[in-house]
Structures are given as C-alpha cells and as structure tokens.
Design a protein around this motif. Sequence first.
Motif, PDB file in Angstrom:
ATOM      1  N   GLU A   1     -81.271 -77.443-125.034  1.00  0.00           N
ATOM      2  CA  GLU A   1     -79.834 -77.510-125.265  1.00  0.00           C
ATOM      3  C   GLU A   1     -79.085 -77.179-123.978  1.00  0.00           C
ATOM      4  O   GLU A   1     -79.467 -76.268-123.238  1.00  0.00           O
ATOM      5  CB  GLU A   1     -79.442 -76.545-126.379  1.00  0.00           C
ATOM      6  N   LYS A   2     -78.014 -77.899-123.722  1.00  0.00           N
ATOM      7  CA  LYS A   2     -77.227 -77.710-122.504  1.00  0.00           C
ATOM      8  C   LYS A   2     -75.797 -77.314-122.845  1.00  0.00           C
ATOM      9  O   LYS A   2     -75.254 -77.729-123.879  1.00  0.00           O
ATOM     10  CB  LYS A   2     -77.205 -78.987-121.660  1.00  0.00           C
ATOM     11  N   CYS A   3     -75.217 -76.523-121.966  1.00  0.00           N
ATOM     12  CA  CYS A   3     -73.785 -76.247-122.020  1.00  0.00           C
ATOM     13  C   CYS A   3     -73.091 -77.229-121.084  1.00  0.00           C
ATOM     14  O   CYS A   3     -73.464 -77.346-119.910  1.00  0.00           O
ATOM     15  CB  CYS A   3     -73.487 -74.814-121.578  1.00  0.00           C
ATOM     16  N   GLU A   4     -72.108 -77.930-121.582  1.00  0.00           N
ATOM     17  CA  GLU A   4     -71.361 -78.882-120.756  1.00  0.00           C
ATOM     18  C   GLU A   4     -69.978 -78.310-120.465  1.00  0.00           C
ATOM     19  O   GLU A   4     -69.258 -77.901-121.368  1.00  0.00           O
ATOM     20  CB  GLU A   4     -71.209 -80.229-121.459  1.00  0.00           C
ATOM     21  N   TYR A   5     -69.637 -78.288-119.179  1.00  0.00           N
ATOM     22  CA  TYR A   5     -68.318 -77.819-118.759  1.00  0.00           C
ATOM     23  C   TYR A   5     -67.594 -79.032-118.175  1.00  0.00           C
ATOM     24  O   TYR A   5     -67.851 -79.447-117.050  1.00  0.00           O
ATOM     25  CB  TYR A   5     -68.470 -76.677-117.747  1.00  0.00           C
TER      26      TYR A   5
ATOM     27  N   SER B   1     -67.958 -83.234-114.490  1.00  0.00           N
ATOM     28  CA  SER B   1     -68.870 -82.536-115.395  1.00  0.00           C
ATOM     29  C   SER B   1     -69.815 -81.618-114.631  1.00  0.00           C
ATOM     30  O   SER B   1     -70.216 -81.925-113.507  1.00  0.00           O
ATOM     31  CB  SER B   1     -69.704 -83.542-116.196  1.00  0.00           C
ATOM     32  N   PHE B   2     -70.164 -80.510-115.277  1.00  0.00           N
ATOM     33  CA  PHE B   2     -71.144 -79.570-114.750  1.00  0.00           C
ATOM     34  C   PHE B   2     -71.883 -78.988-115.946  1.00  0.00           C
ATOM     35  O   PHE B   2     -71.298 -78.823-117.021  1.00  0.00           O
ATOM     36  CB  PHE B   2     -70.450 -78.453-113.947  1.00  0.00           C
TER      37      PHE B   2
ATOM     38  N   ALA C   1     -70.168 -67.569-122.589  1.00  0.00           N
ATOM     39  CA  ALA C   1     -70.603 -66.340-121.914  1.00  0.00           C
ATOM     40  C   ALA C   1     -70.936 -66.572-120.439  1.00  0.00           C
ATOM     41  O   ALA C   1     -71.356 -65.641-119.739  1.00  0.00           O
ATOM     42  CB  ALA C   1     -71.825 -65.755-122.625  1.00  0.00           C
ATOM     43  N   PHE C   2     -70.743 -67.800-119.977  1.00  0.00           N
ATOM     44  CA  PHE C   2     -70.981 -68.151-118.559  1.00  0.00           C
ATOM     45  C   PHE C   2     -69.975 -67.403-117.697  1.00  0.00           C
ATOM     46  O   PHE C   2     -68.774 -67.609-117.807  1.00  0.00           O
ATOM     47  CB  PHE C   2     -70.823 -69.669-118.418  1.00  0.00           C
ATOM     48  N   ILE C   3     -70.471 -66.532-116.791  1.00  0.00           N
ATOM     49  CA  ILE C   3     -69.560 -65.661-116.042  1.00  0.00           C
ATOM     50  C   ILE C   3     -69.563 -65.908-114.544  1.00  0.00           C
ATOM     51  O   ILE C   3     -68.542 -65.765-113.880  1.00  0.00           O
ATOM     52  CB  ILE C   3     -69.859 -64.170-116.319  1.00  0.00           C
ATOM     53  N   SER C   4     -70.717 -66.279-113.972  1.00  0.00           N
ATOM     54  CA  SER C   4     -70.754 -66.485-112.520  1.00  0.00           C
ATOM     55  C   SER C   4     -71.881 -67.432-112.140  1.00  0.00           C
ATOM     56  O   SER C   4     -72.758 -67.747-112.960  1.00  0.00           O
ATOM     57  CB  SER C   4     -70.882 -65.152-111.779  1.00  0.00           C
ATOM     58  N   LEU C   5     -71.850 -67.856-110.875  1.00  0.00           N
ATOM     59  CA  LEU C   5     -72.747 -68.915-110.415  1.00  0.00           C
ATOM     60  C   LEU C   5     -73.119 -68.670-108.953  1.00  0.00           C
ATOM     61  O   LEU C   5     -72.319 -68.144-108.181  1.00  0.00           O
ATOM     62  CB  LEU C   5     -72.035 -70.272-110.548  1.00  0.00           C
TER      63      LEU C   5
END
Length: 473
Positions: A153-157, A165-166, A178-182
């Motif tokens: 499963e992927k999270c799409e931003y 898209s990312f 809950a994605f906070i940093s990269l």
Amino acid sequence: MALVNQNVPNVDFKYLNVTTNATNSKATILDYKTTYCVGDTITVQVEMYNHMGHKKTYGGDFLRARIFSPNLGAGVSGNIRDFNNGTYNVYFTLFWEGQVKISILLMHPSEGVSTLWKSRNLGYKYIVYTGKFINKGKEVHTECGFTLDTKGEKCEYMDKKYGESFYCVRPPGVACEAFISLKSGKSPYTYLTDVQKELFTRSNFGAEIPKQFENFEVFKCSNSSRKMSTKCQTGMSPPFPSGYFLHNHWFPIYCSLSTNEPFSHIETCLANKIIYLMGDSTLRQWIEYFPKVMKNFKFFNNHGIGWHKSYFGYDLRNHIYIQWKKHGHPFVTQSFFSMKDHAYITNEIDRLGGGANTIIVISVGQHFRPFPLDLFIRRVLNIRKAIENLFLRSPETKVIIKSENTREMNNDVERFSDFHGYIQYLLVKDIFRGLNVGVVDAWDMTTACGSRVVHPPEIVVKNQINLFLSHIC
C-alpha cells in the motif's frame, strides 16, 4: 523534449580512443591582429581530435569558454557555435583594456554528453528518499519517491491542480497523515557501463584546450566607447553573454546598471516591500547576505532545524519583510526536513494576492539534475502558469527569475553534471521568454568569473543582488 533531443548528440562508442581528447585538440585565433581595441570581437576556432589524434567529424562536445583578467577582477563568457563537424567558433567581446587570458575547457566529450543525456532520462533511481512517520510517539521510517517499486500500500501526496505526485510506502498500521519529514541519499545505482564511466575521470573532465597563441593586450582606442541608456527592468530577454565583470562589478550589456548604486539605496529601494525568495540554497545565500548591507535587518528565530528551514527576516524601521523557503519535491539533502510546511512554488504563488509592494524571486534547477528532464519541464511550465495567473489578478507584482549556478567539476558527474544544469538553463530562458519577469543570469555570472562551486563567492552573490535591486529600485 523533442527540441532538446535535436540539440544533444546521439553518439555510441565502444572504445575510449575514439572519443574527444582535450590535449590533442587545439584553439586558434582567426584573423589575428597586432592591436585589439575595447569593443572588438575576437573569434577563436577550436578543432577537436580524439585520443588517436584523428579530427572529430561530428560535434556535440560540451565546452565552457571565457576571457578574464585576474588583476582587474574581470571576466566574460564566450558565445560558442557548433558546426557539427568537430569545429567550433567561440566569440568573445573585449569589454576592458589590459592583458586578457582565454580559457576554453572541454567539460565533456560529445560521447559523454550523449551518455549523460540518455542515462538521465532512464528513470528515478539516482536518489533514494526516506520518509519519517510519527505513530503514537514512535518514529517509523519508510521508502518514498516519485515512483515506487512495491506491491504494498502506498501513500499518495498529490497536487491535483498542477499534476504533481509524490509517494511513500505506507507503514503498516500508520496513517498517511503521520508523514512528518523527509531526507534523501545517493543511490549506488548507475546507468553507466564501466567504459562510459571512463569518460568522466578528471583527465577528461574540465580539461583546458591547448592554445596556439599567447595572452594578448587590449587597448582603449578612440572609437571604443559603449553606453547603455535603457534601465534594467522586467520584460527584458538578456542575450548571452548578458554582461561582464570588471573590478569585481557586474555590468549588463543590454541595460544600464551603475556599479554599486542599487546597493547604496537598498533600504530606500526595499522600504515597505514584502520579498519572497523561493528556491534552493543558492537563493538562500541572498537572504544570508542582506544583514551585511541592511543595518536594521534581523532574523526571526522560528526554531527550525537544519539549513533547509525557512528563513524570515525583517527591518521594522523601513517596513521590509524578506523570507526564503525551499521549493517542493525534489529536494536533495541527507538530513531530515519538515513536511509540515512543504509546498510547491506554484502553491506559494497561488496563495499570494500580489501587489506593487510584493516581490517574488524564483530559482530552481540544482535539485532536479538527478531526475528525468520531463519532471523539470513540467515544474517550470507550472510555475509559468502560476505567474500568469498572478499577473492577471495583480500585474504590478514584480517577479524575478534567477537561473541556476555552475557547480563543482568533481561532484558526482552522473547525477549533478553542469551539462544537466545547462540544458535546464536553456529551457528556463525559453519557457519564461515573453513574460514580464526580470532575469538574473547566474549561469552567465558564475561562468564569467570562473566559479566552480555550487555556492559561489560572496562577490558573485553581491552582484546578483545588485542586479535584482536594479529591477526594483
């Protein structure tokens, strides 16, 4: 893409000996004269040979050319014409008197250019991204990127308006929110064969073409005067070269800019202005320089972490506000940066009402080099569309485009070569042509001064800002 493909050589080779060799090549002055005057144009013909000493029969070599006088703090880029038969003409205009040196470098042989172009557009494997998610107080790391080879499963931003898209692999039991940093890192993956890698060793990278002539003297003759009366302003399309350095001051050749006048009135010039710097760390250099010339300029401590945090500065006495914020994906850095304030430049522009006191400066390029070119083209086209919309609601807003700088010669050629930057530089000039924006040609400036670092010396940054101010004051 089709236009770029037409201008990039499509060359295959099996042996290094058939590729261009700088040492065997030669540069000769055509129509040599005993006396040169300020304002004259000099033509240098470059003939390229391979490692076996045979004349090349096709073009496409990536050259960098400039004339300079170190004692005078002077330099100007050369204009290169490729005849597509192994011969090149390099045209230099002589803008100052004194002794002049000529430098013509073979940055990449045509075979290397072809290799870099093909490998760049094969995929997204040069850079790997790691996303940090916070789940009930615990950190969870996962793979992120523009494309993901996973059945999970992927999270799409997604930015639906501009089609950006990312993605991140969704950690089990963790919400995508809950994605906070990269952060990112260089992948060990390579698209190059061992033979192709030999094209980019130091002996083949940035080597000087031998000259069949000595340094020469330029004199100020009676007819060698040059005056520009048109003020630098938005809407102009600078030629190449667009200017020259003399006594470490940048002089545009297409508009009038006195040496240091904009700087001497910087606080008056920027009074009551709100300035948004949007881009990479080469533009962050600007906001770091402002306190050196604005005595009342202070930074607001926003408690961010890392060089990529947003910068906010102000001058309360003159009602000046300046901010720098990094552009959206792709951003290449080995330390985590916050995703909570992430936004593409297009989103940032769309949020602004604009106005006569609003100034926007944009610079993108360096972080796009390791990725297929269609990503960069889409982003720049989207930025143009956002600017067009801004001008519809607020035509008096000032927008300045700063092109990308040249960078280190030995810093991971496959991903970050200046050839990639040069193609992007040409595309930016073409895409923004006809739009009422100002241009700070940082590529030309860093070439003219011989800069070989992604963050050029302070004197270059000062001249970039001085040219920016000339469009505002």
